[in-house]
Design a protein around this motif. Structure first.
Motif, PDB file in Angstrom:
ATOM      1  N   SER A  58      29.149  -4.674  28.387  1.00 44.36           N
ATOM      2  CA  SER A  58      28.257  -3.647  27.847  1.00 44.36           C
ATOM      3  C   SER A  58      27.831  -2.674  28.941  1.00 44.36           C
ATOM      4  O   SER A  58      27.768  -1.462  28.727  1.00 44.36           O
ATOM      5  CB  SER A  58      27.030  -4.310  27.212  1.00 44.36           C
ATOM      6  N   SER A  59      27.554  -3.201  30.139  1.00 46.61           N
ATOM      7  CA  SER A  59      27.183  -2.337  31.266  1.00 46.61           C
ATOM      8  C   SER A  59      28.395  -1.612  31.838  1.00 46.61           C
ATOM      9  O   SER A  59      28.293  -0.465  32.277  1.00 46.61           O
ATOM     10  CB  SER A  59      26.522  -3.172  32.367  1.00 46.61           C
ATOM     11  N   THR A 100      27.877  -9.362  28.151  1.00 43.37           N
ATOM     12  CA  THR A 100      26.786  -8.505  28.629  1.00 43.37           C
ATOM     13  C   THR A 100      27.269  -7.610  29.764  1.00 43.37           C
ATOM     14  O   THR A 100      26.921  -6.428  29.839  1.00 43.37           O
ATOM     15  CB  THR A 100      25.603  -9.365  29.096  1.00 43.37           C
ATOM     16  N   TYR A 145      25.119  -8.126  37.675  1.00 40.83           N
ATOM     17  CA  TYR A 145      24.649  -9.454  38.051  1.00 40.83           C
ATOM     18  C   TYR A 145      24.640  -9.660  39.560  1.00 40.83           C
ATOM     19  O   TYR A 145      24.655 -10.801  40.036  1.00 40.83           O
ATOM     20  CB  TYR A 145      25.477 -10.564  37.390  1.00 40.83           C
ATOM     21  N   SER A 195      22.958  -4.587  36.777  1.00 46.43           N
ATOM     22  CA  SER A 195      23.722  -4.745  35.539  1.00 46.43           C
ATOM     23  C   SER A 195      25.052  -5.435  35.786  1.00 46.43           C
ATOM     24  O   SER A 195      25.727  -5.850  34.839  1.00 46.43           O
ATOM     25  CB  SER A 195      23.952  -3.376  34.889  1.00 46.43           C
ATOM     26  N   MET A 244      27.447 -13.977  29.035  1.00 46.40           N
ATOM     27  CA  MET A 244      27.214 -13.204  30.254  1.00 46.40           C
ATOM     28  C   MET A 244      28.332 -12.194  30.489  1.00 46.40           C
ATOM     29  O   MET A 244      28.084 -11.048  30.887  1.00 46.40           O
ATOM     30  CB  MET A 244      27.071 -14.144  31.449  1.00 46.40           C
ATOM     31  N   ALA A 253      27.973  -7.576  24.437  1.00 45.05           N
ATOM     32  CA  ALA A 253      26.634  -8.024  24.042  1.00 45.05           C
ATOM     33  C   ALA A 253      25.619  -7.357  24.963  1.00 45.05           C
ATOM     34  O   ALA A 253      25.960  -6.839  26.022  1.00 45.05           O
ATOM     35  CB  ALA A 253      26.505  -9.540  24.129  1.00 45.05           C
ATOM     36  N   ARG A 254      24.358  -7.367  24.543  1.00 40.48           N
ATOM     37  CA  ARG A 254      23.289  -6.795  25.356  1.00 40.48           C
ATOM     38  C   ARG A 254      22.382  -7.920  25.862  1.00 40.48           C
ATOM     39  O   ARG A 254      22.288  -8.977  25.222  1.00 40.48           O
ATOM     40  CB  ARG A 254      22.477  -5.791  24.548  1.00 40.48           C
ATOM     41  N   PRO A 255      21.701  -7.710  27.016  1.00 38.06           N
ATOM     42  CA  PRO A 255      20.805  -8.754  27.523  1.00 38.06           C
ATOM     43  C   PRO A 255      19.700  -9.055  26.519  1.00 38.06           C
ATOM     44  O   PRO A 255      19.254  -8.179  25.773  1.00 38.06           O
ATOM     45  CB  PRO A 255      20.236  -8.135  28.806  1.00 38.06           C
TER      46      PRO A 255
END
Length: 303
Positions: A188-189, A185, A132, A130, A182, A223-225
């Motif tokens: 979000s994690s 995202t 990356y 999460s 990205m 944002a979410r993936p």
């Protein structure tokens, strides 16, 4: 028509009765007592051990429409010796938001997962955390993304690569559109890991290395993936339009397989060309690429 709550309450009642029946008095340090008709705990015993009223617990187990707090559900879950999936199930049946405890990010993949992404070749595939972090790649992914400049950076993390390589070497076209998504995202994690030293250090270090990342991070976007069509560039074959799709992995919390599928026939031909030219284009072998990932993860253990 019965509401969702009406359907869940009978299921909650049955679930609590079944979990209570499997816990014996000996399991919780209580004497067996006399005239016990079942091997499990009595309702009043569950209430006593959980620190709640007998009437309240009885109503809960009867499926009555009463409210339960996370603290009380946690106490009942401890008494009934629920594991993590069972605890989450209890919360959902009781219609109480469930907040899972932070889990350690995976740092490696097993042979089975590696075999799956290898079998996807010629489709580029990678295992991301999460954050990356790159845990594993297949040859097609390395054809597209493992350019010499990213190898020299020596950090197998996609965000670190995209924000610190030169713009000419960055494989992502339309950086101004893709990178904000990205980072959103990532945030979000991050919500599940606020205050954890490894995450805080990662954000601090990347913000110091890239003013652009720092600005995007400060924006607070979330944002979410999800599947997206992205355009990549490669010095040997030009621009490629690929659709990214994420797949979850059982037993690897906050990790996912991301597969890139050609969006058009031209891109499909370009991917095939990269595969044919693999050995001649890149000086980095499969073993060397795996060693880069392993060395980084060894030096940077999960919290």
């Amino acid at each position: 028509m019965p509401t969702t709550a009406h359907r869940r309450r009978p299921e909650l009642a049955a679930f609590l009765r079944s979990r209570r029946a499997r816990v014996t008095p000996a399991d919780v340090g209580m004497p067996p007592g006399l005239r016990r008709r079942t091997p499990g705990l009595r309702r009043e015993e569950v209430a006593q051990l959980s620190g709640v009223g007998v009437t309240w617990y009885t109503w809960l187990e009867q499926g009555r429409p009463i409210n339960a707090s996370p603290q009380v559900l946690d106490a009942v879950a401890r008494t009934l010796r629920l594991d993590t999936p069972e605890r989450e199930h209890l919360y959902r049946l009781a219609e109480v938001p469930y907040a899972a405890a932070p889990e350690r990010l995976s740092r490696s993949v097993g042979a089975e997962v590696q075999g799956i992404i290898d079998a996807l070749d010629p489709l580029p595939a990678v295992v991301y955390t999460s954050r990356y972090d790159v845990l594993a790649t297949n040859p097609a992914y390395r054809d597209l993304f493992l350019v010499p400049e990213t190898v020299r950076i020596g950090v197998p993390n996609v965000l670190w690569t995209l924000f610190t390589v030169s713009e000419e070497a960055c494989p992502v076209v339309h950086r101004e559109r893709e990178l904000p998504v990205m980072v959103a995202t990532l945030r979000s994690s991050y919500g599940r890991h606020v205050g954890e030293p490894a995450w805080e250090e990662f954000i601090r270090a990347l913000s110091g290395a890239s003013a652009y990342f720092a600005r995007l991070w400060e924006s607070g976007a979330v944002a979410r993936p999800g599947p997206r069509v992205k355009t990549f560039r490669h010095e040997a074959v030009g621009e490629l339009r690929m659709t990214s799709q994420s797949l979850s992995i059982d037993g690897m919390p906050e990790s996912r397989i991301v597969v890139y599928t050609p969006e058009d026939e031209r891109t499909r031909e370009q991917v095939a060309l990269l595969r044919r030219r693999r050995q001649r284009l890149w000086p980095v072998s499969d073993d060397e690429a795996a060693e880069i990932i392993h060395e980084w993860n060894t030096k940077n253990p999960a919290p």
